[in-house]
Enzyme design. Sequence first.
Site, PDB file in Angstrom:
ATOM      1  CG  ASP A   1      26.447 -29.223 -33.307  1.00 36.63           C
ATOM      2  OD1 ASP A   1      26.849 -28.227 -32.674  1.00 36.63           O
ATOM      3  OD2 ASP A   1      25.314 -29.723 -33.121  1.00 36.63           O
ATOM      4  CG  ASP A   2      30.215 -24.637 -32.155  1.00 42.07           C
ATOM      5  OD1 ASP A   2      30.744 -23.948 -33.038  1.00 42.07           O
ATOM      6  OD2 ASP A   2      30.039 -24.236 -30.989  1.00 42.07           O
TER       7      ASP A   2
ATOM      8  CE  LYS B   1      22.424 -27.823 -32.400  1.00 39.55           C
ATOM      9  NZ  LYS B   1      23.044 -29.029 -31.829  1.00 39.55           N
TER      10      LYS B   1
ATOM     11  CG  ASP C   1      23.442 -23.459 -29.953  1.00 36.56           C
ATOM     12  OD1 ASP C   1      22.560 -23.270 -29.104  1.00 36.56           O
ATOM     13  OD2 ASP C   1      24.355 -24.288 -29.811  1.00 36.56           O
TER      14      ASP C   1
ATOM     15  CB  SER D   1      18.986 -23.682 -29.685  1.00 26.71           C
ATOM     16  OG  SER D   1      19.595 -24.641 -30.506  1.00 26.71           O
TER      17      SER D   1
ATOM     18  CG  ASP E   1      23.804 -29.266 -24.956  1.00 25.33           C
ATOM     19  OD1 ASP E   1      22.811 -28.588 -25.269  1.00 25.33           O
ATOM     20  OD2 ASP E   1      24.973 -28.925 -25.207  1.00 25.33           O
TER      21      ASP E   1
HETATM   22  C1  GLA Z   1      25.038 -26.015 -27.495  1.00 24.52           C
HETATM   23  C2  GLA Z   1      23.971 -26.872 -28.152  1.00 24.52           C
HETATM   24  C3  GLA Z   1      24.547 -28.220 -28.541  1.00 24.52           C
HETATM   25  C4  GLA Z   1      25.736 -28.026 -29.480  1.00 24.52           C
HETATM   26  C5  GLA Z   1      26.751 -27.114 -28.823  1.00 24.52           C
HETATM   27  C6  GLA Z   1      27.846 -26.757 -29.793  1.00 24.52           C
HETATM   28  O1  GLA Z   1      25.445 -26.515 -26.285  1.00 24.52           O
HETATM   29  O2  GLA Z   1      22.865 -27.040 -27.310  1.00 24.52           O
HETATM   30  O3  GLA Z   1      23.566 -29.024 -29.164  1.00 24.52           O
HETATM   31  O4  GLA Z   1      25.286 -27.500 -30.686  1.00 24.52           O
HETATM   32  O5  GLA Z   1      26.157 -25.909 -28.360  1.00 24.52           O
HETATM   33  O6  GLA Z   1      28.753 -25.879 -29.255  1.00 24.52           O
END
Ligand code: GLA
Length: 423
Positions: free
Chosen positions: A86-87, A164, A166, A198, A223
């Site tokens: 993820d991030d 993914k 965002d 997203s 989230d």
């Molecule tokens: C958003 C997304 C989460 C995650 C965070 C990462 O909030 O909805 O699922 O990926 O960013 O910073």
Amino acid sequence: MPREDCYSVLLALFVLCIWLCSVAGLENGLARTPPLGWMAFERFRCVTDCVKFPRDCISESLFMRTADLLVSEGYSAVGYEYVIIDDCWMERRRNEITKELMPDRERFPRGLNFLSDYIHNKGLKFGLYHDIGEKTCMHLGPGANGYYAKDAETFANWNVDYVKLDGCFIKNINLDIAYPAFGRELNKTGRPMVYSCSWPYYQKHPNYKLIKKHCNLWRFADDIRDSFDSVSKTMFKYYKEQHNLTKHAGPGNWNDPDMLVLGNYRLGYEASRLQLAIWAILAAPLIMTNDLQTVRPEIKKLLQNRAIIGVDQDPLGIPGRCVYIAGSIQIWVRPVMPFNNMGVHSYAVAFVNIGNYEPCPLCPLTYEIVLERLGLQNNMGYRVIDLFVPIQDLGLFKPKDKFITRINPSGVTFFKFTPVDIY
Ligand code: GLA
């Protein structure tokens, strides 16, 4: 126009048309059933200090360890295959010369091709996070804006299988244009990558018809957090919009209610059963976020329940819905395989005790219903199994029979009704 020229023009138009078709929509052939895997975010957030938190920081060792455990602990054998970063994986700036994204050099010292190969060599697939805007949601890395083609190519060069994307920092960006545009760049690379958007989460009135055309998955709710409250809020959000959400999901395209939080700190055993059962009803991606080394045995058993994963992965690909709410009770139903000899399908049915209702909010509840009220009308009846204990056959139930179940608070009971043949 001479005939030869005419042929050349027609040929050029034909080639153009083929090219446009191949890069215009999604058509990547992926996610025929909802993806299963693991993603770092809810559990590991954006921990970047590997000196203080070597086990928890977003680093190659976290993803290598997870890939190892997915295999050695039996998760890959039941279908979990995507390992998704993820991030917080990026350097703050792009490469000055090539403008490519770069993984943080301290935490991913061997680069993403190394990690991607490691994951692939385990028989797993590699997923990576990015953002359509100016920066990623945690502000740590550059977003894709202005670099769609470059970033799609970079992802393809890293052999990414799942993106993914965002939607933070999107001032002046029209998501209805941006997400399709990024998707086209992914298509142009020729590498099939699941496209998880997203997009609707960042819009007031998402156009799901358009979203479905371009994305394999789409996040429609907040989230997820490690709590019953968060799971039940996500369920309620789906319930409110289920008419629209169920219309667009099916093989290749799925509603994404976010990660499975089983195996962490705050989701109790009953609520863990609940999240798993409802995510299977929804035909949701089953993407865990947890430390696979410390998942308790009873939760691991839930996560590896083949009968429930089977409901989630049902080949009909029809997402379920909540068909009844009264007091604390909710009933969620999904049509699934197999059919009987008259073409009547089976049902997965989840009875939920949301546990918020007088006279006894936190008590187990006994609930009974005549099956035909749920639409179960096969005259010869249905064989029933408890999906949490699938070896037990609970017997034959006819449409006019009462089905009785006792449901723990914040919990669920989950059954499969298979129609018997009609002679
Ligand atoms: C958003 C997304 C989460 C995650 C965070 C990462 O909030 O909805 O699922 O990926 O960013 O910073």
